[in-house]
Scaffold this motif. Structure first.
Motif, PDB file in Angstrom:
ATOM      1  N   GLU A   1       0.836  -1.199  -0.023  1.00 53.28           N
ATOM      2  CA  GLU A   1      -0.107  -0.147  -0.112  1.00 53.28           C
ATOM      3  C   GLU A   1       0.832   1.235  -0.187  1.00 53.28           C
ATOM      4  OE1 GLU A   1      -2.527  -0.484   3.400  1.00 53.28           O
ATOM      5  OE2 GLU A   1      -3.767  -1.961   2.723  1.00 53.28           O
ATOM      6  N   THR A   2       1.992   1.341   0.823  1.00 52.48           N
ATOM      7  CA  THR A   2       2.795   2.392   0.962  1.00 52.48           C
ATOM      8  C   THR A   2       3.845   2.682  -0.476  1.00 52.48           C
ATOM      9  OG1 THR A   2       3.346   2.054   3.197  1.00 52.48           O
ATOM     10  CG2 THR A   2       4.849   3.348   1.916  1.00 52.48           C
ATOM     11  N   VAL A   3       4.083   1.666  -1.128  1.00 54.39           N
ATOM     12  CA  VAL A   3       4.673   2.089  -2.522  1.00 54.39           C
ATOM     13  C   VAL A   3       3.758   2.424  -3.682  1.00 54.39           C
ATOM     14  CG1 VAL A   3       6.632   0.490  -2.082  1.00 54.39           C
ATOM     15  CG2 VAL A   3       4.629  -0.255  -3.234  1.00 54.39           C
ATOM     16  N   GLU A   4       2.570   1.982  -3.383  1.00 58.24           N
ATOM     17  CA  GLU A   4       1.436   2.566  -4.549  1.00 58.24           C
ATOM     18  C   GLU A   4       1.018   3.837  -4.085  1.00 58.24           C
ATOM     19  OE1 GLU A   4      -0.730  -1.690  -5.735  1.00 58.24           O
ATOM     20  OE2 GLU A   4      -1.591  -0.443  -4.173  1.00 58.24           O
ATOM     21  N   ARG A   5       1.181   4.303  -3.077  1.00 55.97           N
ATOM     22  CA  ARG A   5       0.815   5.523  -2.594  1.00 55.97           C
ATOM     23  C   ARG A   5       1.915   6.562  -2.697  1.00 55.97           C
ATOM     24  NH1 ARG A   5      -1.075   4.227   2.113  1.00 55.97           N
ATOM     25  NH2 ARG A   5       0.781   4.923   3.158  1.00 55.97           N
ATOM     26  N   GLU A   6       3.066   6.059  -2.201  1.00 51.81           N
ATOM     27  CA  GLU A   6       4.261   7.123  -1.865  1.00 51.81           C
ATOM     28  C   GLU A   6       5.258   6.903  -2.830  1.00 51.81           C
ATOM     29  OE1 GLU A   6       4.957   7.970   2.132  1.00 51.81           O
ATOM     30  OE2 GLU A   6       3.037   7.146   2.665  1.00 51.81           O
ATOM     31  N   GLY A   7       5.458   5.585  -3.626  1.00 50.62           N
ATOM     32  CA  GLY A   7       6.497   5.459  -4.478  1.00 50.62           C
ATOM     33  C   GLY A   7       7.785   4.749  -3.829  1.00 50.62           C
ATOM     34  N   MET A   8       8.564   4.233  -4.478  1.00 54.22           N
ATOM     35  CA  MET A   8       9.492   3.391  -3.884  1.00 54.22           C
ATOM     36  C   MET A   8      10.657   3.935  -2.945  1.00 54.22           C
ATOM     37  SD  MET A   8       8.906   0.338  -5.257  1.00 54.22           S
ATOM     38  CE  MET A   8      10.273  -0.611  -4.684  1.00 54.22           C
ATOM     39  N   ARG A   9      10.530   5.236  -2.965  1.00 59.45           N
ATOM     40  CA  ARG A   9      11.682   5.963  -2.069  1.00 59.45           C
ATOM     41  C   ARG A   9      10.987   5.969  -0.585  1.00 59.45           C
ATOM     42  NH1 ARG A   9      15.669   9.866  -2.886  1.00 59.45           N
ATOM     43  NH2 ARG A   9      15.366   9.705  -5.014  1.00 59.45           N
TER      44      ARG A   9
ATOM     45  N   ASP B   1      14.760   2.444   2.528  1.00 60.12           N
ATOM     46  CA  ASP B   1      15.648   2.395   3.673  1.00 60.12           C
ATOM     47  C   ASP B   1      15.239   1.377   4.657  1.00 60.12           C
ATOM     48  OD1 ASP B   1      17.622   4.269   2.806  1.00 60.12           O
ATOM     49  OD2 ASP B   1      16.353   5.947   3.431  1.00 60.12           O
ATOM     50  N   THR B   2      13.905   1.271   4.848  1.00 60.27           N
ATOM     51  CA  THR B   2      13.499   0.101   5.889  1.00 60.27           C
ATOM     52  C   THR B   2      13.691  -1.272   5.138  1.00 60.27           C
ATOM     53  OG1 THR B   2      11.135   0.631   4.939  1.00 60.27           O
ATOM     54  CG2 THR B   2      11.798   1.613   6.980  1.00 60.27           C
ATOM     55  N   SER B   3      13.555  -1.286   3.787  1.00 57.51           N
ATOM     56  CA  SER B   3      13.676  -2.714   3.167  1.00 57.51           C
ATOM     57  C   SER B   3      15.196  -3.005   3.126  1.00 57.51           C
ATOM     58  CB  SER B   3      13.112  -2.558   1.647  1.00 57.51           C
ATOM     59  OG  SER B   3      11.796  -2.216   1.882  1.00 57.51           O
ATOM     60  N   LEU B   4      16.007  -2.074   2.536  1.00 58.41           N
ATOM     61  CA  LEU B   4      17.383  -2.367   2.673  1.00 58.41           C
ATOM     62  C   LEU B   4      18.244  -2.591   3.700  1.00 58.41           C
ATOM     63  CD1 LEU B   4      18.291  -0.734  -0.727  1.00 58.41           C
ATOM     64  CD2 LEU B   4      17.520  -2.915  -0.519  1.00 58.41           C
TER      65      LEU B   4
ATOM     66  N   THR C   1      14.255   2.567  -8.643  1.00 61.74           N
ATOM     67  CA  THR C   1      13.660   2.683  -9.988  1.00 61.74           C
ATOM     68  C   THR C   1      12.380   1.521 -10.254  1.00 61.74           C
ATOM     69  OG1 THR C   1      15.099   1.424 -11.275  1.00 61.74           O
ATOM     70  CG2 THR C   1      15.660   4.075 -10.779  1.00 61.74           C
ATOM     71  N   ASN C   2      12.514   0.836  -9.354  1.00 67.68           N
ATOM     72  CA  ASN C   2      11.313  -0.168  -9.382  1.00 67.68           C
ATOM     73  C   ASN C   2       9.889   0.255  -9.615  1.00 67.68           C
ATOM     74  OD1 ASN C   2      12.228  -3.090  -9.320  1.00 67.68           O
ATOM     75  ND2 ASN C   2      13.182  -2.328  -7.544  1.00 67.68           N
TER      76      ASN C   2
ATOM     77  N   PHE D   1       5.825  -4.135  -7.776  1.00 67.86           N
ATOM     78  CA  PHE D   1       6.735  -4.311  -6.558  1.00 67.86           C
ATOM     79  C   PHE D   1       5.552  -4.669  -5.441  1.00 67.86           C
ATOM     80  CE2 PHE D   1       8.262  -3.363  -2.495  1.00 67.86           C
ATOM     81  CZ  PHE D   1       9.611  -3.982  -2.423  1.00 67.86           C
ATOM     82  N   ALA D   2       4.368  -3.899  -5.448  1.00 70.92           N
ATOM     83  CA  ALA D   2       3.208  -4.256  -4.722  1.00 70.92           C
ATOM     84  C   ALA D   2       2.727  -5.567  -5.198  1.00 70.92           C
ATOM     85  CB  ALA D   2       2.105  -3.165  -4.647  1.00 70.92           C
ATOM     86  N   ALA D   3       2.440  -5.853  -6.233  1.00 68.54           N
ATOM     87  CA  ALA D   3       1.960  -7.024  -6.667  1.00 68.54           C
ATOM     88  C   ALA D   3       2.665  -8.450  -6.133  1.00 68.54           C
ATOM     89  CB  ALA D   3       1.729  -7.272  -8.235  1.00 68.54           C
ATOM     90  N   ILE D   4       3.958  -8.385  -6.145  1.00 68.78           N
ATOM     91  CA  ILE D   4       4.726  -9.475  -5.707  1.00 68.78           C
ATOM     92  C   ILE D   4       4.703  -9.432  -4.040  1.00 68.78           C
ATOM     93  CG2 ILE D   4       7.045 -10.421  -5.379  1.00 68.78           C
ATOM     94  CD1 ILE D   4       6.050 -11.050  -8.047  1.00 68.78           C
ATOM     95  N   ASN D   5       4.565  -8.519  -3.412  1.00 68.20           N
ATOM     96  CA  ASN D   5       4.406  -8.350  -1.985  1.00 68.20           C
ATOM     97  C   ASN D   5       3.009  -9.111  -1.744  1.00 68.20           C
ATOM     98  OD1 ASN D   5       6.504  -6.641   0.004  1.00 68.20           O
ATOM     99  ND2 ASN D   5       6.654  -5.836  -2.293  1.00 68.20           N
ATOM    100  N   ARG D   6       1.996  -8.603  -2.121  1.00 64.19           N
ATOM    101  CA  ARG D   6       0.794  -9.418  -2.140  1.00 64.19           C
ATOM    102  C   ARG D   6       0.534 -10.840  -2.392  1.00 64.19           C
ATOM    103  NH1 ARG D   6      -1.451  -4.025  -4.177  1.00 64.19           N
ATOM    104  NH2 ARG D   6      -1.996  -3.069  -2.335  1.00 64.19           N
TER     105      ARG D   6
END
Length: 261
Positions: free
Chosen positions: A138-146, A150-153, A177-178, A183-188
């Protein structure tokens, strides 16, 4: 590089090397076929190599909506057929790619000769982990990969590893740049996927590798995966979640002898 229409998606891929046997390289979540750059020459010396961008990643066709392991395995089958690659291949996958490799071994045993899965993501998430994956989607769809880089890496590429890897800044920049929807689809998909009950169906010779410094899927999770696969070999290396990028020489010292046996 080329693009191939496979299973209803345009996939970027590259075939290189001149070996008699084919090895398929499947990248990690947030990666692309470029993730294999540091290990590619060693594979090319011994094998014909197919590496490709998963649907929704790199320069393959972007996706929106639900994905499944069956769709991703169908992509690989169609890609192999389109390229005229017949017979069983060696399949090597990292993290998400490791889970896809195991799923391919379950669903298409006739297409696999030897199988390598490092830190494989097979689903079966706890409620806490599942909730985190859905929130990240939900976060990346709303706010983007940035918003999540940091929390991911910090978990997949922790400080104790990145301090010795001069290539980390470039990896971080490429990671951002993903495509957020892919990215969201794979997480789900990972939140609801569960390959655990089907691992016993894998027929190929299999090597499963865990990383001592993997804080996402530590050895305590990975070793039981290997134990559930008939005849699988388990190894534990002093490395992290993305071992082909973080410790490529260590990764190759383990994988190449297994594939060449």
């Amino acid at each position: 590089m080329q693009w191939v229409e496979a299973n209803g998606a345009s996939l970027r891929c590259e075939v290189s090397g001149a070996g008699k046997e084919t090895v398929v390289l499947i990248h990690e979540l947030g990666g692309s076929l470029d993730s294999w750059d540091l290990t590619l020459p060693a594979f090319q010396d011994r094998f014909r190599v197919l590496r490709y961008d998963l649907r929704g990643f790199g320069m393959s066709e972007k996706t929106k909506g639900a994905l499944s392991i069956d769709i991703l395995n169908g992509d690989l089958v169609a890609l192999l057929d389109a390229l005229g690659i017949e017979g069983p291949c060696h399949v090597v996958g990292i993290a998400l790619g490791g889970g896809i490799a195991l799923g391919f071994g379950i669903g298409h045993p006739e297409r696999v000769k030897r199988l390598v899965a490092t830190s494989p993501a097979i689903g079966r998430a706890s409620e806490e982990v599942r909730a985190g994956m859905l929130k990240r989607a939900e976060t990346v769809e709303r706010e983007g990969m940035r918003a999540v880089v940091d929390t991911s890496l910090n978990r997949s590429f922790p400080e104790e590893i990145r301090s010795a890897v001069v290539r980390f800044p470039a990896y971080r920049q490429r990671w951002m740049t993903n495509d957020p929807w892919g990215f969201a689809a794979i997480n789900r998909m990972l939140a609801d996927m569960n390959l655990a009950d089907d691992l016993e169906r894998i027929k190929s010779e299999t090597l499963v590798i865990g990383g001592k410094r993997d804080f996402i899927l530590p050895p305590s999770i990975i070793e039981p995966i290997a134990a559930a696969i008939p005849g699988a070999v388990y190894q534990e290396l002093d490395t992290g979640h993305f071992m082909h990028v973080q410790t490529p020489e260590l990764f190759l010292d383990s994988v190449l002898p297994f594939l060449s046996a």
